[in-house]
Design a protein around this motif. Sequence first.
Motif, PDB file in Angstrom:
ATOM      1  N   ALA A 438      48.652  53.592  46.213  1.00 36.89           N
ATOM      2  CA  ALA A 438      48.966  54.642  47.584  1.00 36.89           C
ATOM      3  C   ALA A 438      49.943  55.567  47.160  1.00 36.89           C
ATOM      4  O   ALA A 438      50.129  56.763  47.860  1.00 36.89           O
ATOM      5  N   ALA A 439      51.176  55.364  46.408  1.00 28.57           N
ATOM      6  CA  ALA A 439      51.941  56.225  45.894  1.00 28.57           C
ATOM      7  C   ALA A 439      51.349  57.389  45.538  1.00 28.57           C
ATOM      8  O   ALA A 439      51.789  58.527  46.090  1.00 28.57           O
ATOM      9  N   GLN A 440      50.393  57.317  44.588  1.00 26.69           N
ATOM     10  CA  GLN A 440      49.779  58.415  43.997  1.00 26.69           C
ATOM     11  C   GLN A 440      49.107  59.324  44.944  1.00 26.69           C
ATOM     12  O   GLN A 440      49.230  60.525  45.059  1.00 26.69           O
ATOM     13  N   ARG A 441      48.140  58.433  46.013  1.00 27.83           N
ATOM     14  CA  ARG A 441      47.547  59.330  46.727  1.00 27.83           C
ATOM     15  C   ARG A 441      48.426  60.181  47.888  1.00 27.83           C
ATOM     16  O   ARG A 441      47.962  61.303  48.215  1.00 27.83           O
ATOM     17  N   HIS A 442      49.461  59.345  48.477  1.00 28.95           N
ATOM     18  CA  HIS A 442      50.471  60.147  49.381  1.00 28.95           C
ATOM     19  C   HIS A 442      51.178  61.425  48.660  1.00 28.95           C
ATOM     20  O   HIS A 442      51.266  62.510  49.260  1.00 28.95           O
ATOM     21  N   LEU A 443      51.544  61.194  47.329  1.00 29.47           N
ATOM     22  CA  LEU A 443      52.336  62.208  46.547  1.00 29.47           C
ATOM     23  C   LEU A 443      51.348  63.287  46.285  1.00 29.47           C
ATOM     24  O   LEU A 443      51.698  64.745  46.216  1.00 29.47           O
ATOM     25  N   GLN A 444      50.320  63.131  45.830  1.00 35.63           N
ATOM     26  CA  GLN A 444      49.335  64.158  45.493  1.00 35.63           C
ATOM     27  C   GLN A 444      48.953  65.286  46.878  1.00 35.63           C
ATOM     28  O   GLN A 444      48.956  66.193  46.695  1.00 35.63           O
ATOM     29  N   ARG A 445      49.169  64.318  48.030  1.00 31.02           N
ATOM     30  CA  ARG A 445      48.525  65.179  49.149  1.00 31.02           C
ATOM     31  C   ARG A 445      50.070  65.884  49.454  1.00 31.02           C
ATOM     32  O   ARG A 445      49.934  67.278  50.018  1.00 31.02           O
ATOM     33  N   ALA A 446      51.195  65.502  49.227  1.00 34.99           N
ATOM     34  CA  ALA A 446      52.217  66.192  49.587  1.00 34.99           C
ATOM     35  C   ALA A 446      52.550  67.238  48.504  1.00 34.99           C
ATOM     36  O   ALA A 446      52.925  68.405  49.018  1.00 34.99           O
ATOM     37  N   ARG A 447      51.907  67.143  47.406  1.00 35.98           N
ATOM     38  CA  ARG A 447      52.422  68.151  46.355  1.00 35.98           C
ATOM     39  C   ARG A 447      51.181  69.207  46.820  1.00 35.98           C
ATOM     40  O   ARG A 447      51.557  70.473  46.420  1.00 35.98           O
ATOM     41  N   ALA A 448      49.915  69.127  47.388  1.00 37.74           N
ATOM     42  CA  ALA A 448      49.187  70.144  47.853  1.00 37.74           C
ATOM     43  C   ALA A 448      49.810  70.773  49.028  1.00 37.74           C
ATOM     44  O   ALA A 448      49.568  72.061  48.943  1.00 37.74           O
ATOM     45  N   LEU A 449      50.749  70.218  49.559  1.00 36.10           N
ATOM     46  CA  LEU A 449      51.256  70.808  50.891  1.00 36.10           C
ATOM     47  C   LEU A 449      52.713  71.699  50.428  1.00 36.10           C
ATOM     48  O   LEU A 449      52.760  72.663  50.909  1.00 36.10           O
ATOM     49  N   ASN A 450      53.244  71.360  49.385  1.00 35.68           N
ATOM     50  CA  ASN A 450      54.182  72.024  48.839  1.00 35.68           C
ATOM     51  C   ASN A 450      54.427  71.888  47.267  1.00 35.68           C
ATOM     52  O   ASN A 450      55.205  71.000  46.657  1.00 35.68           O
ATOM     53  N   PRO A 451      53.857  72.534  46.453  1.00 36.21           N
ATOM     54  CA  PRO A 451      53.726  72.494  45.047  1.00 36.21           C
ATOM     55  C   PRO A 451      55.095  72.527  44.374  1.00 36.21           C
ATOM     56  O   PRO A 451      55.277  72.341  43.112  1.00 36.21           O
ATOM     57  N   GLN A 452      55.992  73.591  45.081  1.00 37.45           N
ATOM     58  CA  GLN A 452      57.114  73.759  44.588  1.00 37.45           C
ATOM     59  C   GLN A 452      58.294  72.636  44.571  1.00 37.45           C
ATOM     60  O   GLN A 452      59.490  72.786  44.087  1.00 37.45           O
ATOM     61  N   SER A 453      57.938  71.641  45.299  1.00 36.28           N
ATOM     62  CA  SER A 453      59.051  70.427  45.668  1.00 36.28           C
ATOM     63  C   SER A 453      59.341  69.715  44.197  1.00 36.28           C
ATOM     64  O   SER A 453      58.671  69.083  43.671  1.00 36.28           O
ATOM     65  N   ALA A 454      60.655  69.807  43.748  1.00 37.28           N
ATOM     66  CA  ALA A 454      60.942  69.060  42.527  1.00 37.28           C
ATOM     67  C   ALA A 454      61.025  67.583  42.980  1.00 37.28           C
ATOM     68  O   ALA A 454      60.649  67.013  42.069  1.00 37.28           O
ATOM     69  N   GLU A 455      61.517  67.124  44.018  1.00 37.65           N
ATOM     70  CA  GLU A 455      61.288  65.784  44.612  1.00 37.65           C
ATOM     71  C   GLU A 455      60.129  65.166  44.307  1.00 37.65           C
ATOM     72  O   GLU A 455      59.704  63.957  43.682  1.00 37.65           O
ATOM     73  N   VAL A 456      59.036  65.930  44.875  1.00 38.59           N
ATOM     74  CA  VAL A 456      57.605  65.251  44.874  1.00 38.59           C
ATOM     75  C   VAL A 456      57.220  65.300  43.110  1.00 38.59           C
ATOM     76  O   VAL A 456      56.374  64.475  42.947  1.00 38.59           O
ATOM     77  N   ALA A 457      57.367  66.430  42.826  1.00 42.39           N
ATOM     78  CA  ALA A 457      56.895  66.641  41.177  1.00 42.39           C
ATOM     79  C   ALA A 457      57.544  65.295  40.314  1.00 42.39           C
ATOM     80  O   ALA A 457      56.670  64.745  39.632  1.00 42.39           O
ATOM     81  N   VAL A 458      58.784  65.136  40.523  1.00 37.91           N
ATOM     82  CA  VAL A 458      59.103  64.115  39.758  1.00 37.91           C
ATOM     83  C   VAL A 458      58.682  62.663  40.106  1.00 37.91           C
ATOM     84  O   VAL A 458      58.241  61.888  39.125  1.00 37.91           O
ATOM     85  N   ALA A 459      58.487  62.354  41.482  1.00 41.71           N
ATOM     86  CA  ALA A 459      57.976  61.090  42.001  1.00 41.71           C
ATOM     87  C   ALA A 459      56.605  60.906  41.342  1.00 41.71           C
ATOM     88  O   ALA A 459      56.081  59.725  41.040  1.00 41.71           O
ATOM     89  N   ALA A 460      55.709  62.022  41.532  1.00 40.53           N
ATOM     90  CA  ALA A 460      54.231  61.965  41.325  1.00 40.53           C
ATOM     91  C   ALA A 460      54.213  61.915  39.841  1.00 40.53           C
ATOM     92  O   ALA A 460      53.345  60.811  39.324  1.00 40.53           O
ATOM     93  N   PHE A 461      55.107  62.247  38.934  1.00 45.03           N
ATOM     94  CA  PHE A 461      55.080  62.149  37.568  1.00 45.03           C
ATOM     95  C   PHE A 461      55.364  60.549  37.126  1.00 45.03           C
ATOM     96  O   PHE A 461      54.412  60.072  36.430  1.00 45.03           O
ATOM     97  N   ARG A 462      56.259  60.052  37.970  1.00 47.77           N
ATOM     98  CA  ARG A 462      56.714  58.851  37.638  1.00 47.77           C
ATOM     99  C   ARG A 462      55.550  57.835  38.338  1.00 47.77           C
ATOM    100  O   ARG A 462      55.370  56.682  37.486  1.00 47.77           O
ATOM    101  N   ALA A 463      54.881  57.940  39.061  1.00 49.70           N
ATOM    102  CA  ALA A 463      53.966  57.206  39.517  1.00 49.70           C
ATOM    103  C   ALA A 463      52.708  57.153  38.756  1.00 49.70           C
ATOM    104  O   ALA A 463      52.327  56.101  38.412  1.00 49.70           O
TER     105      ALA A 463
END
Length: 607
Positions: A438-463
């Motif tokens: 679930a974390a990966q699914r939502h973070l991938q969608r968030a990254r598509a909405l804002n690829p420049q977000s440092a917060e999302v990039a770090v969280a998606a990588f950790r997931a």
Amino acid sequence: MRNGPWANALATATAAVIGLLSVGSAGAQAPAPTNVEPRVTVVGRKGAASDWVRAESPHFVVYSDAGEDDVTQLLGNLEKLDNLLRIYTASLRQAAQPEAKLTLYFHNSASELREIEASQPADAVGLYSSCARGVQGFAVHLERIHSLADEQLDRSPLNETLSYVFEAYARHFLYRHTDVRAPASFIDGFAQYFSSVRFSDGQMVVGRVPKGVGAYLKFLDEGRYYSLDYDDVLQGRLAGARNYAGAAGVRLEFEAKAWVLTHYMLSSEENRQRLNRYLVAIGRGADPTEAFERVFNLKKADIGNVMWRYALTGVTALRVASPALEAAHVSIRSLPLAAGEFVLANAALKACPSRPAGESLLRRLAGLAARFPDDDLGRLALSRAQIDWGNPQDAVPRLEAMLQTDDASFEARSLLGRAYLRLAERSEGDARGAQLLAAQRHLQRARALNPQSAEVAVAAFRAEMAAAGGPGKAAVEGVITAWQGTREVDALGRTAALVYAFTGDADRAHQTLNSLARNPGDAAGAEWARHWRSRLEAGVSRGDILAELRRNAVPESFKEWTIYKERVMQIAERNAGLERADAFIKEQARQNDSAARSGAPAGTGNR
């Protein structure tokens, strides 16, 4: 650091803006202005509104309670400054990448800064916060901002609001867009130099003496002792120095002398060429003073006298035609009364607070949310607090309900992904697996909405690291994309350096580690970078890099304050006066005592 032709960029910028007009160009002819007053759209006036507005321009998002007119003026001037800085740093910047807009909070009162950071220094009028949650700026409305005519640019008093905002943004610009992290004297001198830039519709002035800098240099010229020589300034050696105004006075002297150095280095084509060689030498690890001696052909013992004479006779301000820039479009939206209650608490959460501060914010937001349960900003802020400092499960139903209403909400989507990631970190077995998916699914969608977000990039990588045991292509690309657009977030830089190394891109790994190693604002991070740079040079396995990626701790947030120089000057002048008075009284007492012993009338000694 690359051997980029900094001098060539400055020469190009000079040809574009300075070469059009001569020194003392009071009668300069400006082209038809293309950078006129910003176009403004105002929306959101229905119902009860708070004092806060949200304004947006091409490079900035501003939340402010300082009034719409000044917010519009601020954004128009910031867009012009941003354009000028891009010209001046063209060769230092990396290849153009999509970048996140900078969020700036423009406060009506300096006391509001304490809601962001309780350890606010005395007389602070600005703050930049950078951490894994992102980057935010905080500025104070000190006086009204007015438009300037061409003839006012080099004559009117420098507006204090713009001076402090420009100073902080120029420093931040180097952090975000370049790998320059040293010497500190150049970074601070660069910030002071551009703090006094002013714009009209068709012209600008560069090189004016900033108010606080000029006052302090005059203060020293009147015979007061100095705290730092120019070797101290070049070395960034401030600790232990004595000053009439304490540590804040030492800092002001550093900024004043750094401004003189930078003005000198930008003062001619020959010096700009030398500046290029100087920064290259520093990037290769040269000693700042020795490099300055060698590049500028000055002996260390002579630098002070040369800079003193330059400050007295060589400093010149130029009024020149501005680079062409279309009028910035500024949209302003009034925030509802409820949203105004949540603005600063939400900003404080994004500044990566300490645990006690974070838990206090959670309690405060829970109380506010009970009063305003339907406000979207409040719902997001409470969710963020619960994810970071409470029970992430409490945020899940609220965020899922918000996404039912607005499936494209980046904030709700990214927070929901982080909530599931935090839950997975506390779970085992099938529950953990489902939460990671679930974390990966939502973070991938968030990254598509804002690829420049440092917060999302770090969280998606950790997931992905937690789910798959190693980084996949999408997670790697996410980290690199975010790092290229947000280079001031050191937490992201550490991950990016390791990712570059893991994927075999040794050049970029070393470049990133070199930048982190030169950052004086993060001593622990700089030591980490030097350690890993040595390991890479000696040879390290992908397994060791992967292990470091798994345990890679997020460093604390980096906070940089802007201090009100005029108040520091008042303290310095008062204490200098008290010191002179004390010396006079002691001398009078000594003379009276000597006269009493000799039988002469008291008070007849030389004054």
